[in-house]
Design a protein around this motif. Structure first.
Motif, mmCIF file in Angstrom:
data_model
loop_
_atom_site.group_PDB
_atom_site.id
_atom_site.type_symbol
_atom_site.label_atom_id
_atom_site.label_comp_id
_atom_site.label_asym_id
_atom_site.label_seq_id
_atom_site.Cartn_x
_atom_site.Cartn_y
_atom_site.Cartn_z
ATOM 1 N N GLN A 164 2.987 6.675 -5.157
ATOM 2 C CA GLN A 164 2.994 6.638 -6.731
ATOM 3 C C GLN A 164 1.665 7.351 -6.853
ATOM 4 N N VAL A 176 -8.358 2.340 -8.349
ATOM 5 C CA VAL A 176 -7.670 2.965 -9.311
ATOM 6 C C VAL A 176 -8.432 3.932 -9.990
ATOM 7 N N LEU A 224 2.095 2.054 -3.478
ATOM 8 C CA LEU A 224 1.111 2.552 -4.297
ATOM 9 C C LEU A 224 0.691 4.010 -4.086
ATOM 10 N N ALA A 273 -6.484 -0.637 -3.299
ATOM 11 C CA ALA A 273 -6.594 0.692 -3.477
ATOM 12 C C ALA A 273 -7.647 0.614 -4.544
ATOM 13 N N GLN A 333 -4.361 5.013 -14.215
ATOM 14 C CA GLN A 333 -3.406 4.476 -13.258
ATOM 15 C C GLN A 333 -2.958 3.050 -13.413
ATOM 16 N N GLU A 334 -3.848 2.304 -14.086
ATOM 17 C CA GLU A 334 -3.668 0.946 -14.054
ATOM 18 C C GLU A 334 -2.422 0.191 -14.399
ATOM 19 N N CYS A 341 -8.542 -2.470 -6.664
ATOM 20 C CA CYS A 341 -7.651 -3.683 -6.619
ATOM 21 C C CYS A 341 -7.388 -4.091 -5.115
ATOM 22 N N ILE A 376 -5.010 4.590 -1.718
ATOM 23 C CA ILE A 376 -5.104 3.251 -1.114
ATOM 24 C C ILE A 376 -6.294 3.238 -0.138
ATOM 25 N N LYS A 435 0.693 -1.194 -0.011
ATOM 26 C CA LYS A 435 -0.014 -0.123 0.058
ATOM 27 C C LYS A 435 0.753 1.252 0.001
ATOM 28 N N LYS A 440 0.729 1.942 -14.089
ATOM 29 C CA LYS A 440 1.503 2.129 -12.893
ATOM 30 C C LYS A 440 1.335 1.285 -11.694
ATOM 31 N N LEU A 441 -0.035 0.862 -11.489
ATOM 32 C CA LEU A 441 -0.362 0.070 -10.236
ATOM 33 C C LEU A 441 0.111 -1.357 -10.610
ATOM 34 N N ILE A 487 -1.458 6.659 -5.871
ATOM 35 C CA ILE A 487 -2.734 5.902 -6.109
ATOM 36 C C ILE A 487 -3.230 5.882 -4.631
#
Length: 177
Positions: free
Chosen positions: A31, A133, A28, A131, A137-138, A85, A35, A25, A140-141, A33
């Motif tokens: 970056q 999304v 993420l 998280a 962002q997909e 996710c 969480i 987490k 990157k995740l 995202i």
């Protein structure tokens, strides 16, 4: 009769598993995202319009009969409708048995969106949310998950009832060794 509010029954993991999940987490979050804010858990049910005292007594009875459950987180996935996710454990009879036991008394009180936790719907996906999304962002995740996630063992050690209205713990029950 106690106050009626939205209650969540969840299974809580051992500290090592929590460190694994929080580590992912954090990567993420770093970056950008968004969480999941809750502690790592598997949700067994969400209830509204159910007496808190009755549910607490029932989960207390279930936990007194239950044992800690080893789980093996071996994959991650997405819920397409909410773009959430998650990490998920492989299925095992003990986890499914606990879920069935928890749900058997109040399954008809399933009021969550799409009734994701109902026995009668037969569509429960044991998971711990990582998280939400956002579009774009997909990649990157997925890159972070491919890099950071390795299957790991966990142990379900507690059953907890929380109130989503106040984010407070209503009751916590230890599962036996």
């Amino acid at each position: 009769m106690s106050q009626l509010r939205t209650l969540c029954v969840m299974g809580i993991f051992d500290s090592q598993a929590n460190r694994e999940i929080y580590g992912i987490k954090e990567k993420l979050k770093n970056q950008g995202i968004s969480i999941d804010a809750y502690e790592p858990h598997i949700t067994f049910g969400i209830y509204t319009h159910l007496d808190e005292t009755s549910l607490t007594q029932w989960i207390g009875q279930v936990s007194a009969q239950g044992k800690r459950i080893p789980v093996f987180f071996n994959h991650f996935g997405f819920f397409p409708d909410g773009r959430f996710c998650f990490l998920a454990p492989s299925s095992n009879y003990n986890l499914l048995g606990l879920y069935s036991k928890i749900r058997e008394k109040y399954d008809d009180h399933c009021t969550d969106k799409g009734c994701l936790y109902s026995l009668s719907q037969k569509n429960w996906v044991p998971h711990t949310t990582l998280a939400a999304v956002e579009p774009g962002q997909e990649a990157k995740l997925l890159s972070i998950l491919w890099e950071s996630f390795s299957p790991f063992e966990a142990e379900l050690r507690q059953l907890k009832i929380t109130s989503s209205d106040t984010s407070e713990d209503v009751a916590v029950f230890e599962l036996l060794d």
